[in-house]
Design a protein around this motif. Structure first.
Motif, mmCIF file in Angstrom:
data_model
loop_
_atom_site.group_PDB
_atom_site.id
_atom_site.type_symbol
_atom_site.label_atom_id
_atom_site.label_comp_id
_atom_site.label_asym_id
_atom_site.label_seq_id
_atom_site.Cartn_x
_atom_site.Cartn_y
_atom_site.Cartn_z
ATOM 1 N N PRO A 170 0.816 -1.402 0.040
ATOM 2 C CA PRO A 170 0.183 0.034 -0.017
ATOM 3 C C PRO A 170 0.604 1.290 0.061
ATOM 4 C CG PRO A 170 0.261 -1.173 2.023
ATOM 5 C CD PRO A 170 0.207 -1.779 0.896
ATOM 6 N N PHE A 171 2.339 0.395 0.045
ATOM 7 C CA PHE A 171 2.774 1.739 0.425
ATOM 8 C C PHE A 171 4.126 2.325 -0.875
ATOM 9 C CE2 PHE A 171 2.136 1.618 5.080
ATOM 10 C CZ PHE A 171 0.653 1.893 5.414
ATOM 11 N N GLY A 172 3.819 1.333 -1.527
ATOM 12 C CA GLY A 172 4.769 0.674 -3.023
ATOM 13 C C GLY A 172 5.018 2.020 -3.358
ATOM 14 N N ALA A 173 4.065 3.443 -3.327
ATOM 15 C CA ALA A 173 3.894 4.380 -4.344
ATOM 16 C C ALA A 173 4.173 6.071 -3.897
ATOM 17 C CB ALA A 173 2.567 4.408 -5.179
ATOM 18 N N HIS A 202 7.389 -5.371 -0.726
ATOM 19 C CA HIS A 202 8.252 -6.704 -1.213
ATOM 20 C C HIS A 202 9.886 -5.557 -0.512
ATOM 21 C CE1 HIS A 202 8.190 -1.810 -2.882
ATOM 22 N NE2 HIS A 202 9.783 -1.950 -2.836
ATOM 23 N N ASP A 203 9.592 -4.789 0.519
ATOM 24 C CA ASP A 203 10.179 -4.135 1.141
ATOM 25 C C ASP A 203 11.030 -4.840 2.434
ATOM 26 O OD1 ASP A 203 11.539 -1.862 2.813
ATOM 27 O OD2 ASP A 203 10.309 -0.745 1.951
ATOM 28 N N VAL A 204 12.144 -5.229 2.809
ATOM 29 C CA VAL A 204 12.457 -6.142 3.668
ATOM 30 C C VAL A 204 12.520 -4.827 5.214
ATOM 31 C CG1 VAL A 204 14.095 -7.428 4.891
ATOM 32 C CG2 VAL A 204 13.286 -8.020 1.841
ATOM 33 N N GLU A 205 12.311 -3.665 5.045
ATOM 34 C CA GLU A 205 12.810 -3.299 5.801
ATOM 35 C C GLU A 205 11.294 -2.728 6.378
ATOM 36 O OE1 GLU A 205 14.606 1.305 7.355
ATOM 37 O OE2 GLU A 205 15.614 0.090 5.545
ATOM 38 N N GLU A 206 10.580 -2.228 5.419
ATOM 39 C CA GLU A 206 9.147 -2.362 6.395
ATOM 40 C C GLU A 206 8.039 -3.630 6.944
ATOM 41 O OE1 GLU A 206 6.169 -0.023 3.517
ATOM 42 O OE2 GLU A 206 6.034 -2.059 3.098
#
Length: 256
Positions: A170-173, A202-206
């Protein structure tokens, strides 16, 4: 956050889910025997390399497409299509441009016969306040930033009080600063509402920042490689040693 007694029926059960597509080159196995549970009140992230079937799995859990084999159940009931027990948030906001913030948030409530107009207005205002958009009730999507639009999408998903909040990158954009702010706000909302959240990223840190547990997927075919507990006290800081250890472990699993 504490979760309910794990001996009870899990909020979500993904059991032996497989998905096969036909192609000009023959059958393609996108998912194979994907199995894991999500307990009530848990925040679980799904990560994995490109092509591991994260979005396909999201669509199956959401009831947007059927698995070739296996089942998905919510509170013990099979998921066979989209329904009010599933709140969906996508990377694209999918807001109605002709509706105001309040109109978008209240859309799902208008489709139910159990909520009168007064209760609907109260619920909409409660959710607008919850996502930090007080004062923007009469604004249209064209007047909002990307982060504000995603807050509207989140409030709309929460409006019907779903048993599961299912979020696909949801926060990719949004930019990095807005992303961090939205992550913090989502954790606040999760703490306040006690919702069960299944979050694809796809964001491991997230994933390390947000999740109680992380489902790491492998590809060819898409399958569960490992489920990792993130036993770090919140709030979590990227500079902490424990954060870095979990981050590297997940990254190594993805890259194997």
């Amino acid at each position: 956050m504490a979760v309910e007694d794990p001996t009870e029926t899990p909020r979500v059960r993904i059991d032996g889910v497989g998905k096969q597509y036909d192609s000009a080159q023959g059958p393609v196995q996108a998912l194979d025997d994907v199995t894991f549970d999500v307990e009530a009140g848990e925040f679980v992230c799904i990560v994995g390399p490109s092509g591991c079937g994260k979005t396909t799995l999201f669509r199956i859990i959401a009831g947007l497409e059927a698995p070739t084999n296996g089942t998905v159940s919510l509170d013990g009931d099979p998921v066979d299509g989209p329904g009010p027990d599933l709140g969906l948030v996508f990377q694209e906001y999918h807001l109605f441009p002709w509706r105001t913030v309040a109109g978008n948030v209240g859309f799902g409530l208008e489709k139910t016969d159990t909520v009168d107009s007064g209760e609907r207005r109260r619920r909409v205002q409660e959710l607008v306040d919850l996502v930090g958009l007080d004062g923007f009730e009469d604004s249209y999507p064209r007047d909002l930033s990307g982060g504000m639009k995603q807050r509207v999408a989140l409030a709309r998903a929460l409006a019907v009080d779903p048993g599961l909040l299912l979020m696909d990158e949801p926060f990719g954009a949004v930019d990095a600063q807005t992303k961090k702010m939205l992550q913090d706000e989502l954790l606040d909302i999760w703490t306040e509402t006690g919702k069960t959240i299944l979050f694809v990223t796809h964001d491991v840190e997230e994933a390390v920042k947000l999740a109680d547990r992380v489902v790491v997927m492998a590809k060819e075919p898409g399958r569960v490689r490992e489920v990792v507990d993130v036993d770090i006290e919140r709030p979590r800081n990227r500079s902490d040693d424990a954060f870095g250890t979990h981050y590297q472990r997940l990254l190594d699993l993805i890259q194997e």
